[in-house]
Design an enzyme around this catalytic site. Structure first.
Site, PDB file in Angstrom:
ATOM      1  CD  GLU A  16       5.454   5.992   7.505  1.00 21.90           C
ATOM      2  OE1 GLU A  16       4.530   5.853   6.698  1.00 21.90           O
ATOM      3  OE2 GLU A  16       5.477   6.916   8.344  1.00 21.90           O
ATOM      4  CD  GLN A  47       7.494  -3.053   7.102  1.00 22.88           C
ATOM      5  OE1 GLN A  47       7.223  -1.878   6.930  1.00 22.88           O
ATOM      6  NE2 GLN A  47       7.059  -3.982   6.281  1.00 22.88           N
ATOM      7  N   GLY A  51       0.824  -1.200   0.000  1.00 19.05           N
ATOM      8  CA  GLY A  51       0.000   0.000   0.000  1.00 19.05           C
ATOM      9  C   GLY A  51       0.863   1.257   0.000  1.00 19.05           C
TER      10      GLY A  51
END
Ligand SMILES: Cc1cc2nc3c(=O)[nH]c(=O)nc-3n(C[C@H](O)[C@H](O)[C@H](O)COP(=O)(O)OP(=O)(O)OC[C@H]3O[C@@H](n4cnc5c(N)ncnc54)[C@H](O)[C@@H]3O)c2cc1C
Ligand code: SF4
Lengths: 734, 316
Positions: A694, A627, A243
């Protein structure tokens, strides 16, 4: 549960399950094709017809005429939805442009029709028969031009401007100054799974199997767009094939599938065609950034200034590229300003680390340039300007800040000492070799999050929450949390996610998902533990849940006993009560990169990358590492190749497929290493965790840019750093 | 994609006959380019003639010491052939620099030569494009054209031919064997297969309607050290910004063809003659007529530097 005092010792601290590098529990389903994505819900809607989206051929203007005769007559066509036939539609809270355009067109490839047919091929063929005449209007498509009309843009907690001390005076007086302009381009999320939805109506109730990061937001926006009550919308998004922020919102696939299903009177599925994805959906907006730094000769920053300009459709929002500059380095005189211009390009919106990702691309190159001017090692320069308090509000401390530890450890592990300060000194055959580094910074927000936990007569613990797993590992860390709290092995926990009938979670965004959602599960588990001890007649305060048993004093009872007379269930919400206001909660890191630059062609090839992260408790080192390496890969794309090419005449992104919008391939990413500092943050949540999804992209592109400079001596300030920009200044090879 | 009919031809004669019967048809080989374009309705044949059963999938020695490569030999097989690797290394290297393993398994020799441009306006049917819709204009000339041609283009079209393989074939002086719908065969030197755009960029080759490529013939090996240098924005799976196919003889003479700079593999005899003088002289000749745009002018120095690097490598 209200979280408003620092966490003390709790069952998570045992780290029997949490903190272990366990495999993703959904991995098996994904690798065997048994995880059904939104477009594959034959189980739920076996008779679904196919929808094909028609995108606007102009960027701005009106539809003058639309002729559906040929399309309607094409074989297999069941229905055609247009703005004219759809009835009155609202607009979602989180949408800037409407999802079904017409007669007004707001951007290129804005959906203007959905053709529904028996087969995908029939729908596609008929879609090409939709005849549309446009009356184009003039639009603004060039940020460099529109920038002059840009206006301040901010929010209550993120004002457009911030000022501390006397920036102008301090900058003018500084012994060493840097004043440079950087640009970052529009970027696409370019996730693997397109936006996709299967929709089915039963009476006035709508079921949507869709690919979405934020279930509750999206229920609200579907209801608002279609003008129906929220409780008639059932939205499910159990598997999401990527996403990156592009699926935070309801998009055309969901709204059009719902409208198509209504018109065709049967379930309809829609996957946005790849060539539409780049202009139909949202993207990370381009920025122009000016950074001014003033420092003393010994490398202390006295003035820090950061201006950023970005553009969006009318009513849109800015790319908040200055936010990290308010927090990252010490310096008495500061000025940051954020400006937003109106552009008629497709809608700009969040993409992995909005604000900081492009902001760090500029700031951390500026820091490298300043270190060069000062004759200081870039690591040392950053160490000298560390701060343990929010520099704009010195009364406000960071909850944890181990930036200097990250940089020191990274420098040591990477062999930073071998770097030659003078660029262009190291050669390996035809390659010029350079080392570069950058700090990493990303806020660690927390968001209210709820969950329900059940214990059944077989001793299975089931967690239900509308949290999403967008490939990040939510299923797994939630299972780990419940297993730890209830003292059962991982395989005794079942996790059910992303169904709007479940309690409302934080969702996946802003790197708040992992910490907030597991904290919600923690809260629900605390309640369930109370129910269990109550049922078993044990002292709740003294009870220990381990090995499938509950122990209290000299008594030990099997957990399953508590559900003997029927299932026990508990639901709770973690609510964050201001610790995140009192303290600045952030994640930190350091990136170190080695590149080779071909002396003849200026092709840049990354040789190795290292990340050192301080991000609170790492709930699962394996999924956390995934990640970070994924984010570093995306950062490499941002540094070297990713750019939506704007045709400023027609107002659209020209390279709108995956052949032309290049992202890194395996050969671009030879070696990555990730180190997590051993850290717990009791101010962040009972989990003492933060987030890494992030952090991994915030700074890495700058580290690559700095390595390229170290290799070649050429400083490129306009991303991506493609060979044509380097070549201009590179000497002919010897 | 428009509905179409389909047949599978069993021999070249049958394929040619089918093509004569159905002027609205196209041959399909690997389909890796044609099907993508059909999905976007850039190609819209009403009939497909599948040539995969044509038994044109062999690589055979020719009587004069060369190799005859069947039109249906897959890119993977051609690159891996021992004779090609030994005697025509530039071809093997060019093939392996192209696309991906999966695509090369499917892509054929003829299909590769006839693949169409990667100009982004060509693949967006909302945009004017003389190649796709003759007379509509060229969106690229004043638009996004960093990838486009710097030489050999025209005011009507500045698209490049994207093939890597064709650049190697050009430097090897390959020739193309065909049969037309009347059953007439001919040999076309690779240099003449692709046309420059002029006023008709939609006409890309000298092939007539329904003319089937049956083989590509490589002349007897020339020896020399053989190089293929592909310069691109990422390490793999990207089309060339510039590519250099070169064969360098021990005495410094040789040949060079460039990819990514022109509507066809770009080679000039006069430039080959400059090889002993070095990259600057060669590039100067190859680009004597160059008309780059603001965004692709970098291809001129880039090609020269890449060639210099190749020549340095050849000298060892
Ligand atoms: C993602 C992607 C990346 C790529 N990257 C590269 C790259 O880096 N470098 C590169 O060189 N290529 C690249 N390609 C292109 C690829 O090499 C071509 O698609 C392939 O070679 C075409 O061969 P095919 O057999 O599949 O042709 P098809 O798609 O079957 O046919 C192509 C054309 O040739 C015609 N044709 C086929 N056979 C014959 C015949 N025997 N006689 C007459 N006409 C015929 C067809 O009618 C059609 O017009 C890439 C392709 C893709 C999809
Ligand atoms: S360069 Fe050629 S292919 Fe591209 S838009 Fe112009 S005419 Fe079409």
């Amino acid at each position: 549960m209200k979280f408003d005092t620092p966490a003390t010792t709790n069952p998570i601290d045992r780290l029997q399950v949490v903190g272990q590098p366990v495999d993703r529990i959904d991995g098996r389903y994904k690798t065997t094709g048994t995880a059904h994505y939104a477009y594959e819900r034959q189980d739920a809607a076996p008779d679904a017809a196919y929808g094909h989206v028609v995108g606007a051929a102009i960027a701005k203007g009106r539809i003058a005429a639309m002729d559906l005769t040929a399309a309607k007559a094409a074989p297999g066509v069941l229905a055609i939805v247009t703005a004219e036939t759809a009835g009155k539609l609202g607009k979602g809270e989180y949408n800037t442009a409407t999802l079904l355009g017409g007669p007004e067109i707001e951007h290129y490839h804005q959906a203007v029709a959905l053709v529904v047919a028996e087969s995908f091929e029939q729908a596609r063929d008929a879609a090409a028969l939709v005849k549309i005449e446009y009356a184009p209007a003039k639009g603004a498509y060039d940020l460099a031009v529109a920038r002059d009309l840009a206006k301040p843009s901010g929010k209550d907690d993120e004002p457009a401007d911030s000022r501390v001390g006397d920036f102008d005076g301090a900058f003018a007086a500084a012994a060493v100054q840097l004043d440079a302009i950087y640009t970052t381009p529009d970027q696409a999320h370019a996730m693997m799974e397109p936006h996709a939805t299967t929709a089915a109506w039963k009476g006035d109730a709508l079921s949507l199997w869709t690919s979405n990061q934020m279930v509750a937001w999206s229920v609200g926006d579907v209801a608002k767009t279609l003008g129906m009550p929220k409780d008639k919308v059932h939205l499910m998004s159990p598997y999401v094939g990527g996403g990156f922020g592009g699926k935070l919102w309801v998009r055309a696939d969901a709204v059009l599938a719902a409208l198509g299903a209504r018109a065709a009177r049967r379930p309809v599925k829609v996957a946005l065609q790849r060539p539409l994805m780049f202009n139909n959906t949202t993207h990370r907006p381009a920025t122009i950034q000016r950074i001014r730094l003033g420092a003393t000769k010994d490398g202390r920053l006295t003035a820090i200034g950061h201006d950023s300009w970005s553009g969006d459709l009318p009513g849109g929002k800015p790319e908040t590229a200055i936010m990290q500059t308010r927090l990252l380095y010490a310096g008495a005189n500061r000025l940051t300003r954020q400006r937003l211009a109106e552009l008629d390009l497709p809608e700009g919106n969040s993409m992995r680390a909005p604000g900081e990702a492009p902001g760090m691309m500029a700031l951390e190159v500026a820091m490298d340039e300043m270190a060069g001017k000062l004759g200081l090692d870039p690591v040392e320069f950053r160490l000298r300007n560390d701060t343990q308090v929010d520099p704009e509000h010195p009364g406000r401390k960071f909850s944890q800040r181990q930036l200097t530890e990250c940089l020191r450890m990274g420098a040591e592990r990477f062999g930073w000492a071998r770097r030659k300060a003078r660029p262009g000194e190291v050669r390996d055959g035809r390659w010029l070799i350079g080392l570069g580094m950058a700090a990493a910074y990303r806020g660690a927000p927390v968001v209210k999050s709820a969950a329900r936990v059940r214990l059944d007569a077989k001793g299975i613990v089931t967690v239900e929450t509308d949290m999403t797993d967008i490939g990040t590992g939510s299923y797994t860390i939630i299972a780990q949390t419940a297993a730890e709290m209830m003292g059962v092995p991982l395989h005794r926990v079942m996790v059910r996610l992303a169904d709007s009938k479940f309690p409302v979670s934080a969702g996946s965004g802003g790197q708040f998902g992992a910490n907030s959602a597991t904290a919600g599960v923690y809260a629900a588990c605390v309640k369930l533990r109370d129910a269990v001890t109550g049922k078993l007649g044990l002292n709740a305060a003294a009870a220990e849940f381990a090995d499938g048993k509950v122990r209290s004093g000299d008594r030990s009872i099997a957990l399953v006993e508590a559900a003997r007379d029927g299932e026990l269930a508990a639901e709770d919400t973690i609510e964050f009560g201001g610790l995140d206001k009192k303290y600045q909660i952030s994640t930190f890191g350091g990136y170190f990169v080695e590149v080779g630059v071909d002396a003849a062609t200026a092709e840049v090839r990354i040789r190795r990358m290292l990340a050192v992260c301080a991000a609170g408790r790492i709930l699962n080192p394996k999924s956390a590492r995934s990640q970070v390496i994924g984010a570093m890969t995306m950062g490499a794309g941002a540094a070297l190749m990713e750019e939506l090419a704007v045709d400023t005449r027609h107002g659209f992104f020209v390279n709108h497929d995956l052949a032309a919008y290049e992202v890194p391939v395996h050969a671009d990413i030879p070696h990555q290493e990730v180190i997590f500092l051993d850290e717990t943050d009791p101010l962040s949540s009972p989990m003492k965790a933060k987030g890494v999804g992030e952090l991994g992209i915030c700074g890495v592109a700058a580290a690559i840019a700095n390595a390229i400079h170290n290799a070649t001596g050429v400083r490129v300030r306009d991303y991506p750093i493609t060979l044509d920009k380097l070549l201009k200044e590179m000497p002919a090879p010897a | 994609m428009k509905p179409f009919t389909y047949e599978r031809a069993a021999s070249p004669a049958e394929a040619a006959e089918a093509a004569a019967r159905r002027p609205d048809s196209k041959f399909i080989a690997g389909g890796t380019n044609l099907l993508d374009l059909m999905k976007l309705q850039i190609e819209a044949p009403a009939h497909l003639i599948d040539v995969n059963a044509l038994a044109l999938d062999r690589i055979e020695a020719t009587s004069d010491g060369g190799l005859r490569v069947g039109a249906l030999v897959r890119n993977t097989d051609l690159a891996a052939d021992q004779r090609v690797r030994r005697d025509y290394a530039v071809l093997s290297r060019a093939l392996l620099a192209g696309a991906s393993g999966q695509l090369r398994n499917r892509a054929t020799t003829a299909g590769n030569l006839l693949q169409r441009t990667r100009c982004p306006y060509f693949s967006d049917t909302n945009m004017a494009c003389n190649k796709r819709r003759p007379g509509s204009g060229c969106s690229a000339i004043d638009g996004i054209n960093r990838q486009h041609a710097v030489v050999g283009a025209s005011a009507a079209c500045i698209a490049t031919h994207p093939s890597d393989m064709a650049v190697a074939m050009r430097v090897l002086d390959a020739s193309v064997q065909t049969v037309n719908p009347k059953g007439v065969t001919r040999t076309i030197p690779i240099a003449e297969l692709h046309r420059l755009p002029g006023d008709t960029p939609n006409v890309e080759t000298v092939l007539e309607a329904g003319e089937l490529i049956t083989a590509v013939t490589l002349p007897k090996p020339t020896g020399g050290s053989q190089h293929y240098r592909k310069v691109r924005d990422r390490a793999s799976y990207a089309f060339a910004l510039v590519s250099v196919a070169a064969i360098v003889q021990p005495d410094g003479s040789g040949r060079v063809a460039l990819g990514g700079v022109a509507p066809k593999p770009w080679r000039l005899d006069a430039a080959d003659a400059e090889m002993p003088k070095g990259a600057k002289a060669v590039a100067g000749t190859l680009f004597a007529e160059a008309r780059p745009t603001e965004h692709n002018a970098f291809k001129l120095p880039l090609a020269e530097r890449a060639l210099a690097s190749v020549l340095a490598e050849a000298r060892g």
